[in-house]
Scaffold this active site. Structure first.
Site, short mmCIF file in Angstrom:
data_model
loop_
_atom_site.label_atom_id
_atom_site.label_comp_id
_atom_site.label_asym_id
_atom_site.label_seq_id
_atom_site.Cartn_x
_atom_site.Cartn_y
_atom_site.Cartn_z
N HIS A 271 0.85 -1.20 0.00
CA HIS A 271 0.00 0.00 0.00
C HIS A 271 0.88 1.24 0.00
O HIS A 271 1.94 1.25 0.62
CB HIS A 271 -0.90 0.03 1.25
CG HIS A 271 -2.06 0.95 1.10
ND1 HIS A 271 -1.96 2.31 1.36
CD2 HIS A 271 -3.32 0.73 0.68
CE1 HIS A 271 -3.13 2.86 1.11
NE2 HIS A 271 -3.98 1.94 0.70
N ASP A 328 -7.94 -5.17 -0.08
CA ASP A 328 -8.44 -6.06 -1.14
C ASP A 328 -8.09 -7.52 -0.91
O ASP A 328 -8.56 -8.39 -1.64
CB ASP A 328 -7.87 -5.61 -2.50
CG ASP A 328 -8.40 -4.24 -2.88
OD1 ASP A 328 -7.61 -3.37 -3.28
OD2 ASP A 328 -9.62 -4.03 -2.74
C1 SDX Z 1 -6.22 0.05 -3.07
O1 SDX Z 1 -4.28 4.47 -2.24
C2 SDX Z 1 -5.24 3.93 -1.63
O2 SDX Z 1 -5.65 4.32 -0.56
C3 SDX Z 1 -5.88 2.77 -2.37
C4 SDX Z 1 -6.91 1.98 -1.58
C5 SDX Z 1 -8.16 2.78 -1.33
O3 SDX Z 1 -8.84 2.48 -0.34
O4 SDX Z 1 -8.49 3.66 -2.16
O5 SDX Z 1 -6.36 1.57 -0.34
C6 SDX Z 1 -7.35 0.73 -2.35
O6 SDX Z 1 -6.01 0.32 -4.22
C7 SDX Z 1 -5.34 -0.92 -2.31
C8 SDX Z 1 -4.14 -1.45 -3.17
C9 SDX Z 1 -4.63 -2.54 -4.10
N1 SDX Z 1 -3.58 -2.94 -5.06
C10 SDX Z 1 -2.95 -4.13 -4.98
O7 SDX Z 1 -3.12 -4.94 -4.08
C11 SDX Z 1 -2.01 -4.41 -6.15
C12 SDX Z 1 -0.67 -4.94 -5.62
N2 SDX Z 1 -0.02 -3.88 -4.87
C13 SDX Z 1 0.88 -3.06 -5.59
O8 SDX Z 1 0.85 -2.98 -6.94
C14 SDX Z 1 1.43 -1.86 -4.81
O9 SDX Z 1 1.77 -2.30 -3.56
C15 SDX Z 1 0.55 -0.63 -4.72
C16 SDX Z 1 0.03 -0.22 -6.06
C17 SDX Z 1 -0.61 -0.89 -3.81
C18 SDX Z 1 1.38 0.49 -4.11
O10 SDX Z 1 2.36 0.78 -5.03
P1 SDX Z 1 3.53 1.87 -4.74
O11 SDX Z 1 3.27 2.58 -3.46
O12 SDX Z 1 3.69 2.66 -6.00
O13 SDX Z 1 4.79 0.98 -4.47
P2 SDX Z 1 5.75 0.41 -5.61
O14 SDX Z 1 4.95 -0.20 -6.73
O15 SDX Z 1 6.75 1.47 -5.95
O16 SDX Z 1 6.47 -0.80 -4.82
C19 SDX Z 1 7.58 -0.55 -3.95
C20 SDX Z 1 8.40 -1.84 -4.00
C21 SDX Z 1 8.78 -2.25 -5.43
O17 SDX Z 1 9.95 -3.05 -5.33
P3 SDX Z 1 11.40 -2.33 -5.59
O18 SDX Z 1 11.32 -1.66 -6.97
O19 SDX Z 1 11.56 -1.33 -4.45
O20 SDX Z 1 12.39 -3.46 -5.56
O21 SDX Z 1 7.61 -2.93 -3.49
C22 SDX Z 1 7.37 -3.87 -4.54
C23 SDX Z 1 7.66 -3.15 -5.85
O22 SDX Z 1 8.07 -4.09 -6.85
N3 SDX Z 1 5.95 -4.26 -4.45
C24 SDX Z 1 5.50 -5.51 -4.63
C25 SDX Z 1 4.11 -5.43 -4.38
N4 SDX Z 1 3.76 -4.16 -4.08
C26 SDX Z 1 4.91 -3.46 -4.12
N5 SDX Z 1 6.14 -6.67 -4.96
C27 SDX Z 1 5.33 -7.77 -5.08
N6 SDX Z 1 3.99 -7.77 -4.85
C28 SDX Z 1 3.35 -6.62 -4.51
N7 SDX Z 1 2.00 -6.61 -4.28
#
Ligand code: SDX
Length: 392
Positions: A271, A328
């Protein structure tokens, strides 16, 4: 470059507005609507009460809630010609795409709600969309199942009516199941608002051009559809199903999620704001166990989810990046137990988030916020002269 010196991709460190609606503390896992904790609201309030709180800022008195409920029921009719638009979609159309279109189409049938300035005109547009959105959501689901579309029953509560419109069987009396209604009510409350997330920021920026409430909500629905945002709840169940089909091999999927070459992410994990735990996930996980128990449902996918979460929470890759289950991760397990089809999960998220989007749009309009128009740092070509095609 218009004086811009730094870019903040994804606005990770940019504040877009001041707001008095929702408070998040990502470190402590705190979420409050207008100062009330979601733990209290999920236990003691119902969804319409929370909708009123978010939109108007205070918990309603009995009279205020009764008037809000009645005003909404007055508007629960959706023009019959909207069914012709719905009929234009193939049954295979994703419900989020259908709903975004129908929400926009509603404008043509409610011209007075396009752009509104006065509080009274805003109130009228708000009760209209609070009433009609659940009807459109239910119609979207029933159309896919070739079931008759109806307007529900105004003697029921907001959530009971939603459930009836979605699940009433033709030629069979509708039976209210309190466990199901309470679970749905709690889920909608937990999804109701979340400050400046992707879809809410979309609603605000579209609304800032004075395109109107319905147009802003239609854009918000499209933003929520994405698998990185609300679409994750559908992607989680599809991922858990794949793991189940794969013999429950969670280690393999944890490995895939860590492999930078592999685009696979652990859906429902991570998140932007919560860096310890998502307080909603905690409540939903507990509610999933209770609802499945109360309904006597054994769903192996819940055990897979718990196993996956346990392994990830002990894995250095996830711990280092502070990745935890988000809202989620478990919600789809309850939706499934309630008989909601997977492709409707993100619509359930939108039904919960509706009052949050409305409250944020209303706050933005009442505060007369300027149109959203960020700048950029230009990295393209310098000035160059046109070349005739023969010389290119
Ligand atoms: C919602 O914003 C909100 O408030 C949203 C929400 C709401 O109520 O409105 O809470 C609802 O959208 C919840 C999130 C649902 N999405 C997912 O579950 C999809 C999987 N999660 C990710 O794609 C990610 O964690 C996000 C999109 C939720 C957050 O992305 P960020 O903050 O842009 O973080 P990032 O993508 O830059 O990740 C940071 C690191 C990366 O690795 P490095 O490049 O540092 O090596 O963490 C890794 C990412 O690759 N990473 C994951 C991961 N989430 C982040 N690796 C594997 N699996 C994951 N789920």
């Amino acid at each position: 470059t218009g004086g811009v010196t730094t870019i903040d991709p994804g606005f990770k460190n940019t504040g877009s507005c001041e707001s008095a609606i929702t408070f998040l503390d990502g470190e402590k896992g705190i979420l409050r609507y207008r100062g009330y904790s979601i733990e209290e609201l999920a236990e003691k309030a119902d969804f319409l009460e929370v909708a009123y709180l978010l939109i108007f800022g205070e918990l309603p008195t009995a009279e205020q809630l009764d008037k809000f409920d009645k005003d909404i029921k007055e508007e629960s009719h959706v023009d019959e010609d909207m069914k012709k638009i719905l009929d234009g979609f193939p049954k295979s159309a994703h419900p989020m795409g259908v709903l975004s279109s129908l929400t926009s189409a509603l404008i043509a049938f409610n011209p007075g709600s396009v752009d509104v300035d006065s509080e009274e005109a805003m109130y009228n547009a708000i009760v209209k969309i609070m009433a009609k959105f659940p009807v459109l959501a239910a119609w979207t689901m029933r159309k896919r199942k070739s079931l008759p579309l109806d307007y529900g029953d105004n003697s029921l509560s907001y959530v009971e009516n939603l459930h009836k419109m979605m699940f009433a069987k033709p030629n069979k009396a509708y039976e209210l199941n309190k466990i199901v209604i309470d679970a749905l009510d709690k889920l909608l409350i937990l999804h109701a608002d979340h400050e400046q997330n992707c879809s809410t920021s979309t609603v605000r920026i579209v609304g800032s051009s004075h395109a109107g409430l319905f147009a802003s909500l239609s854009a918000g629905i499209s933003a929520l559809w994405g698998p990185l945002h609300g679409g994750a709840n559908q992607a989680v169940i599809e991922m858990l199903e794949a793991i189940k089909e794969d013999g429950g091999d969670t280690a393999k999927y944890i490995q895939k999620a860590k492999d930078k070459e592999d685009p696979f992410r652990l859906m429902g994990f991570g998140h932007r704001v919560y860096k310890n735990f998502d307080p909603r996930a905690k409540i939903i996980k507990k509610s999933a166990e209770e609802v499945l128990g109360d309904l006597g449902i054994e769903d192996p996918v819940l055990d897979i989810a718990k196993g996956l979460s346990q392994v990830a929470l002990e894995d250095e890759y996830f711990v280092k990046r502070k990745l935890y289950p988000n809202v989620d991760f478990y919600s789809g397990i309850i939706y499934r137990a309630l008989g909601i089809p997977t492709e409707m999960f993100t619509v359930m998220f939108a039904l919960g988030r509706l009052p949050g989007w409305i409250s944020q749009w209303r706050e933005m309009r009442l505060r007369k916020e300027p149109i959203g128009r960020p700048r950029q740092i230009y990295t393209g070509e310098n000035l160059r002269s046109f070349k005739d095609i023969a010389d290119r």
